[in-house]
Design a protein around this motif. Structure first.
Motif, PDB file in Angstrom:
ATOM      1  N   VAL A 106     -13.448  -0.115   6.353  1.00 41.22           N
ATOM      2  CA  VAL A 106     -12.539  -0.777   5.418  1.00 41.22           C
ATOM      3  C   VAL A 106     -13.205  -1.001   4.065  1.00 41.22           C
ATOM      4  CG1 VAL A 106     -11.090  -2.810   5.007  1.00 41.22           C
ATOM      5  CG2 VAL A 106     -11.417  -1.963   7.352  1.00 41.22           C
ATOM      6  N   HIS A 107     -12.506  -0.582   3.012  1.00 43.34           N
ATOM      7  CA  HIS A 107     -12.852  -0.988   1.650  1.00 43.34           C
ATOM      8  C   HIS A 107     -11.738  -1.916   1.193  1.00 43.34           C
ATOM      9  CE1 HIS A 107     -13.470   0.189  -2.864  1.00 43.34           C
ATOM     10  NE2 HIS A 107     -13.875  -1.040  -2.604  1.00 43.34           N
ATOM     11  N   THR A 108     -12.039  -3.173   1.004  1.00 43.01           N
ATOM     12  CA  THR A 108     -11.028  -4.147   0.587  1.00 43.01           C
ATOM     13  C   THR A 108     -11.343  -4.606  -0.829  1.00 43.01           C
ATOM     14  OG1 THR A 108      -9.907  -6.231   1.162  1.00 43.01           O
ATOM     15  CG2 THR A 108     -12.255  -6.085   1.693  1.00 43.01           C
ATOM     16  N   ILE A 109     -10.318  -4.640  -1.679  1.00 40.39           N
ATOM     17  CA  ILE A 109     -10.534  -4.969  -3.086  1.00 40.39           C
ATOM     18  C   ILE A 109      -9.763  -6.238  -3.463  1.00 40.39           C
ATOM     19  CG2 ILE A 109     -10.976  -2.570  -3.722  1.00 40.39           C
ATOM     20  CD1 ILE A 109      -8.150  -2.489  -4.981  1.00 40.39           C
ATOM     21  N   THR A 110     -10.331  -6.972  -4.372  1.00 39.75           N
ATOM     22  CA  THR A 110      -9.712  -8.203  -4.870  1.00 39.75           C
ATOM     23  C   THR A 110     -10.145  -8.417  -6.316  1.00 39.75           C
ATOM     24  OG1 THR A 110      -9.491 -10.602  -4.497  1.00 39.75           O
ATOM     25  CG2 THR A 110     -11.632  -9.632  -4.030  1.00 39.75           C
ATOM     26  N   GLY A 130      -5.751  -9.025 -18.114  1.00 39.71           N
ATOM     27  CA  GLY A 130      -4.814 -10.100 -17.795  1.00 39.71           C
ATOM     28  C   GLY A 130      -4.650 -10.312 -16.311  1.00 39.71           C
ATOM     29  N   ALA A 131      -4.675  -9.231 -15.527  1.00 38.10           N
ATOM     30  CA  ALA A 131      -4.512  -9.356 -14.081  1.00 38.10           C
ATOM     31  C   ALA A 131      -5.622 -10.210 -13.481  1.00 38.10           C
ATOM     32  CB  ALA A 131      -4.497  -7.971 -13.439  1.00 38.10           C
ATOM     33  N   ARG A 132      -6.855  -9.998 -13.927  1.00 35.58           N
ATOM     34  CA  ARG A 132      -7.964 -10.786 -13.379  1.00 35.58           C
ATOM     35  C   ARG A 132      -7.794 -12.262 -13.750  1.00 35.58           C
ATOM     36  NH1 ARG A 132     -14.193  -9.043 -12.838  1.00 35.58           N
ATOM     37  NH2 ARG A 132     -13.057  -7.442 -11.703  1.00 35.58           N
ATOM     38  N   TYR A 140       0.877   1.215  -9.781  1.00 40.23           N
ATOM     39  CA  TYR A 140       0.505   0.790  -8.430  1.00 40.23           C
ATOM     40  C   TYR A 140       0.851   1.869  -7.408  1.00 40.23           C
ATOM     41  CZ  TYR A 140       0.997  -2.041  -4.115  1.00 40.23           C
ATOM     42  OH  TYR A 140       0.932  -2.537  -2.830  1.00 40.23           O
ATOM     43  N   LEU A 141       2.084   2.381  -7.461  1.00 42.76           N
ATOM     44  CA  LEU A 141       2.520   3.378  -6.484  1.00 42.76           C
ATOM     45  C   LEU A 141       1.831   4.715  -6.701  1.00 42.76           C
ATOM     46  CD1 LEU A 141       6.247   2.299  -6.509  1.00 42.76           C
ATOM     47  CD2 LEU A 141       4.713   2.192  -4.520  1.00 42.76           C
ATOM     48  N   ASN A 142       1.611   5.098  -7.940  1.00 42.69           N
ATOM     49  CA  ASN A 142       0.879   6.338  -8.203  1.00 42.69           C
ATOM     50  C   ASN A 142      -0.570   6.234  -7.735  1.00 42.69           C
ATOM     51  OD1 ASN A 142       3.022   7.796  -9.338  1.00 42.69           O
ATOM     52  ND2 ASN A 142       2.684   6.901 -11.356  1.00 42.69           N
ATOM     53  N   ALA A 143      -1.158   5.035  -7.853  1.00 46.18           N
ATOM     54  CA  ALA A 143      -2.526   4.841  -7.375  1.00 46.18           C
ATOM     55  C   ALA A 143      -2.585   5.008  -5.856  1.00 46.18           C
ATOM     56  CB  ALA A 143      -3.039   3.467  -7.782  1.00 46.18           C
ATOM     57  N   THR A 146     -12.471  -5.152  -7.715  1.00 45.93           N
ATOM     58  CA  THR A 146     -11.995  -3.899  -8.299  1.00 45.93           C
ATOM     59  C   THR A 146     -10.497  -3.961  -8.524  1.00 45.93           C
ATOM     60  OG1 THR A 146     -13.691  -2.728  -7.005  1.00 45.93           O
ATOM     61  CG2 THR A 146     -11.981  -1.380  -8.043  1.00 45.93           C
ATOM     62  N   ASP A 147     -10.047  -3.517  -9.688  1.00 44.46           N
ATOM     63  CA  ASP A 147      -8.629  -3.365  -9.964  1.00 44.46           C
ATOM     64  C   ASP A 147      -8.125  -2.128  -9.236  1.00 44.46           C
ATOM     65  OD1 ASP A 147      -6.236  -2.318 -11.622  1.00 44.46           O
ATOM     66  OD2 ASP A 147      -6.573  -4.300 -12.494  1.00 44.46           O
ATOM     67  N   TYR A 148      -6.910  -2.189  -8.681  1.00 40.59           N
ATOM     68  CA  TYR A 148      -6.371  -1.045  -7.934  1.00 40.59           C
ATOM     69  C   TYR A 148      -6.326   0.222  -8.782  1.00 40.59           C
ATOM     70  CZ  TYR A 148      -1.969  -1.912 -10.441  1.00 40.59           C
ATOM     71  OH  TYR A 148      -1.023  -2.083 -11.425  1.00 40.59           O
ATOM     72  N   ARG A 149      -6.206   0.068 -10.095  1.00 38.16           N
ATOM     73  CA  ARG A 149      -6.143   1.227 -10.983  1.00 38.16           C
ATOM     74  C   ARG A 149      -7.476   1.952 -11.102  1.00 38.16           C
ATOM     75  NH1 ARG A 149      -2.523  -2.667 -14.690  1.00 38.16           N
ATOM     76  NH2 ARG A 149      -4.062  -4.077 -13.801  1.00 38.16           N
TER      77      ARG A 149
END
Length: 404
Positions: A218-222, A136-138, A273-276, A244-247
């Motif tokens: 830098v590794h930047t994810i979207t 769903g996030a994507r 999110y915070l645990n990741a 990539t999903d942050y999870r």
């Protein structure tokens, strides 16, 4: 006829008054809830009312063309109010002060401008189907950010930074204020030359470019294919952009940055999110977060409803309850430090974006495929957000989280 007798009004006049009566009662409730500022309203029955005016604040001018506008407000909240605007049920020479007033008086207005009944239930069901699990996030990110890089390029600053700028003076331009914001985030990370930095939410690469220029790896994810395409085209040294999903990020980094991405996470997934972040940071590493909050006092009412932005602009979006979010960060092993709030800077940023957006519309520079209804929707969105920040119930923060 006695001195006290009055002729009966014409039958159609009596009917008009009977029809108008419940709407005036709704206006009475809004009037009672306006502790600051005022609304000057012209109504369908030919009357004019001044609502509020008890204390200093913005004065909004509104013309209610049809009583249906108030029906929509009472049953649909901010969604219904937008629907009424789009349908021509109401108009204003400048809606920003009206949105400011609704937010400024958020506590005293209570539920006067929130959806109720079946409309609220249907909206909640629809919103629940947009939860931000990995699939769903994507889908939700694509709905907003994959409108096309050419669209955003016409009204954001040249760096395509789509988050609040940080102004220093009245003379600051948008570009300088965005550079200052990016530099402030980089400084918070404490990343050193050759250090590793993860960015959660690439945007269009402006922060990755800032960090790269300072010597970071830098590794930047979207989750936005359009954003990844743009970042890849920049060919920034020592920058890797992935879908990539942050999870799902693996590895450990010296620092993390995340600029107005957490609003796309949803309350259900704040702990993830915070645990990741805690998992990906080395001990003592720093995460620099910029996030948008809504007044904790109204968060429960906000979270149990669906607002205009969630319905029409940013599916799956959810503003942050600052105190709850901070408590979750501490629970994840992240010390909350050096918080800075600058919500009025966001109101100014939005005003400048809207000026650039209107210029692009006037000059016919928006890409083909964006019709007049879409333009009106985004005009309303920018005004709605500006009023929210001006009214103080929505704020933007920068904070440093340090891994214990």
């Amino acid at each position: 006829m006695t001195d006290t007798a009055r002729p009966l009004p014409p039958r159609d006049d009596r009917l008009a008054r009977a029809i108008a009566l419940p709407f005036h009662r709704l206006l009475d409730r809004i009037d009672a809830g306006l502790a600051a500022g005022a609304i000057e309203a012209d109504l369908p029955d030919g009357t004019h009312r001044r609502l509020g005016g008890r204390a200093a604040g913005p004065v909004a001018h509104v013309v209610i063309h049809r009583w249906r506008a108030l029906v929509r407000l009472a049953t649909g909240g901010s969604i219904g109010w937008y629907d009424g605007w789009e349908a021509g049920d109401w108009a204003s020479p400048d809606p920003v002060p009206l949105f400011d007033l609704f937010m400024r008086n958020r506590r005293t207005l209570g539920s006067s401008a929130r959806a109720g009944g079946p409309t609220r239930l249907l909206a909640r069901i629809g919103h629940a189907l947009r939860r931000n699990d990995p699939r769903g996030a994507r889908r939700n990110i694509a709905a907003h950010y994959d409108l096309g890089n050419a669209f955003y390029a016409e009204w954001l600053d040249p760096s395509l930074t789509y988050s609040s700028a940080l102004f220093e003076s009245a003379d600051d331009g948008l570009e300088a204020a965005q550079r200052r914001k990016l530099a402030a985030i980089l400084e918070r990370t404490g990343v050193q030359l050759g250090g590793t930095l993860l960015e959660i939410g690439s945007g269009w690469g402006s922060f990755a470019a800032t960090a790269s220029a300072a010597g970071a790896n830098v590794h930047t994810i979207t989750l936005s294919e359009e954003q990844k395409r743009h970042v890849d085209a920049l060919a920034l040294p020592n920058v890797r952009c992935t879908l990539t999903d942050y999870r799902h990020v693996l590895g450990t980094y010296d620092a993390v940055a995340s600029i107005e991405m957490v609003e796309a996470v949803g309350q259900e997934f704040w702990p993830d999110y915070l645990n990741a972040i805690a998992r990906m940071l080395r001990p003592g590493g720093r995460a620099a977060i910029q996030f948008i909050s809504i007044d904790d006092a109204i968060f429960d009412a906000y979270a149990s409803n669906v607002d205009f932005i969630q319905r029409y602009v940013f599916p799956g979006g959810m503003l942050i309850a600052r105190d709850r979010f901070a408590a979750l960060a501490e629970r994840a092993g992240l010390d909350w430090r050096d918080e800075h709030r600058f919500g009025q800077d966001y109101a100014r940023t939005l005003r400048l974006w809207r000026e650039r957006f209107e210029a692009a519309v006037r000059e016919g520079r928006l890409p083909a495929g964006f019709d007049a209804r879409f333009v009106r929707l985004w005009r309303y969105y920018l005004m709605y957000c500006e009023g929210g920040f001006s009214g103080g119930g929505i704020d933007v923060h920068q904070v440093t989280l340090v891994r214990r």
